[in-house]
Design an enzyme around this catalytic site. Structure first.
Site, mmCIF file in Angstrom:
data_model
loop_
_atom_site.group_PDB
_atom_site.id
_atom_site.type_symbol
_atom_site.label_atom_id
_atom_site.label_comp_id
_atom_site.label_asym_id
_atom_site.label_seq_id
_atom_site.Cartn_x
_atom_site.Cartn_y
_atom_site.Cartn_z
ATOM 1 N N HIS A 18 42.568 37.387 38.038
ATOM 2 C CA HIS A 18 41.889 38.600 38.497
ATOM 3 C C HIS A 18 40.392 38.406 38.286
ATOM 4 O O HIS A 18 39.941 38.151 37.169
ATOM 5 C CB HIS A 18 42.367 39.829 37.730
ATOM 6 C CG HIS A 18 41.800 41.110 38.255
ATOM 7 N ND1 HIS A 18 42.438 41.877 39.209
ATOM 8 C CD2 HIS A 18 40.631 41.751 37.978
ATOM 9 C CE1 HIS A 18 41.695 42.935 39.484
ATOM 10 N NE2 HIS A 18 40.591 42.886 38.753
ATOM 11 N N CYS A 19 39.626 38.524 39.370
ATOM 12 C CA CYS A 19 38.185 38.277 39.313
ATOM 13 C C CYS A 19 37.426 39.604 39.327
ATOM 14 O O CYS A 19 37.500 40.351 40.312
ATOM 15 C CB CYS A 19 37.742 37.416 40.491
ATOM 16 S SG CYS A 19 35.963 37.102 40.521
#
Length: 400
Positions: free
Chosen positions: A121-122
């Site tokens: 997850h960025c």
């Protein structure tokens, strides 16, 4: 369609995308401003080509950034099940999504959905990197590094010429005195050089890591699964072959192409010889079984605040040796029971034991995360201590 567009806009209105877009705009505007004085596009073909390349790199960086964020990784449908009911025994079940996890899919705590081929997850795109947007995300990283490399050269050269303007005037090099620095342009130029160099170093390292992952056809999560599989293989002598590595060229074509279109349907994958669609998921189930076998039960004897840096309640030693992960820290009260699966010197990771409230069929929300080790004691140790105390009490009564 309107709801999807509204959701995309809301996803971009987050501190991560806003900061990233601000950095792109700042470097782009300042570079074009300084380049217009240092090597104007209208004076020579070289100047025109230099500016055109930078504009192309900057525009591509912005486009692929937005595409990675808006496209997203794609989520498994809620309550997803395989076509063949027999295959359910090879898959993990997600209690939150109330469905099975397809091969290479994992549940994201922040998106609260099972993500197809989840890598990580960025926060900068405020979305997961997965099956549908991995190509866009990697292209964004590559163009960002190239654009910032060129920006560093342009800004650095402009700053040098501007600072030595008097020297060029003194020696009659009038063709090189086009750069005029004011206080604000000097400050902003130095600031954006720092930004550009920072992007080259940090984003460049991430780009190298992503390219290695693509060439090996392994996500960050699958790297961790493979590491545990190798460790398990050493103890059990059970053979395990990573199924998705089909050669570097074919691996790369699954993610990177002219349109950045993801290969396949995200559920069925090309596998190497001797493997099948459930080779990795069976290994995951075996690792999960071992994890349950080594689970230990702890009871809380001291409140845990759930703080990431509990200096006041737990002491400086606990704060100086935190687990290096973005997994949550949980709040616990005296008497709570936690099933612990991971251990650090000063921290424990586990799931709080909860019972379903009477008169309701709704399952309680799972509470999992890290908490300070000194807040808990293993139930086996507690039982032994209680037995010793009871023995001493009994002996005391006999003496009296």
């Amino acid at each position: 369609m309107a709801l999807n567009l509204l959701g995309s806009v809301r996803r971009l209105l987050h501190w991560g995308p806003l900061i990233a877009i601000g950095i792109i705009k700042s470097i782009t505007i300042m570079t074009l401003y300084m380049n217009a004085m240092w090597w104007p596009a209208e004076r020579s073909f070289g100047g025109f080509l230099n500016q055109a390349i930078f504009v192309m790199l900057s525009a591509s960086t912005g486009f692929y950034f937005l595409a990675a964020s808006v496209t997203g990784p794609r989520f498994l449908p809620l309550k997803w099940r395989p076509k063949n009911k027999k295959d359910e025994s090879y898959l993990q079940y997600c209690d939150i999504c109330e469905g099975f996890k397809a091969p290479r899919s994992h549940h994201c705590r922040k998106c609260n959905r099972c993500v197809i081929k989840m890598d990580h997850h960025c926060p900068w795109i405020n979305n997961c990197v997965g099956w549908a947007n991995h190509g866009y995300f990697t292209s964004f990283l590559g163009f960002a590094v190239l654009g910032c490399l060129q920006a560093t050269v342009i800004l650095g050269a402009s700053l040098y010429v501007g600072l030595y303007r008097d020297w060029y005037l003194y020696y009659g090099h009038y063709s090189k005195v086009s750069v005029q620095l004011t206080v604000w342009s000097l400050v902003l130029c130095v600031f954006n050089i720092g930004l550009a160099i920072g992007v080259v170093i940090t984003v460049g390292a991430l780009f190298v890591y992503q390219m290695r992952a693509i060439l090996n056809n392994r996500t960050a999560i699958e790297d961790w699964i493979l590491e545990k599989a190798r460790y398990r293989q050493e103890r059990t002598n059970e053979p395990f072959v990573y199924p998705y590595d089909v050669g570097r060229w074919d691996n790369m074509k699954q993610v990177l192409n002219l349109t950045c279109t993801a290969a396949g349907n995200g559920v069925e994958w090309t596998v190497s010889e001797g493997c099948d669609q459930f080779t990795l998921t069976r290994e995951q189930l075996a690792q999960k079984h071992e994890k349950r076998a080594r689970t230990r039960t702890y009871t809380i004897i001291r409140p845990a605040t759930g703080s990431w840096f509990p200096c006041w309640s737990q002491g400086i030693k606990v704060c100086l040796s935190p687990p290096f992960t973005d997994e949550p820290r949980i709040r616990l009260d005296i008497g709570d029971v936690v099933h612990v699966t991971r251990w650090r010197k000063h921290w424990l990771f586990g799931e709080k034991h909860q019972t379903r409230p009477l008169g309701t069929e709704e399952k309680p929300k799972r509470v999992r995360g890290w908490f300070p080790r000194q807040c808990a004691v293993e139930l086996a140790e507690q039982d032994e201590a209680n037995e010793q105390q009871q023995f001493l009490n009994d002996e005391g009564k006999k003496i009296n």
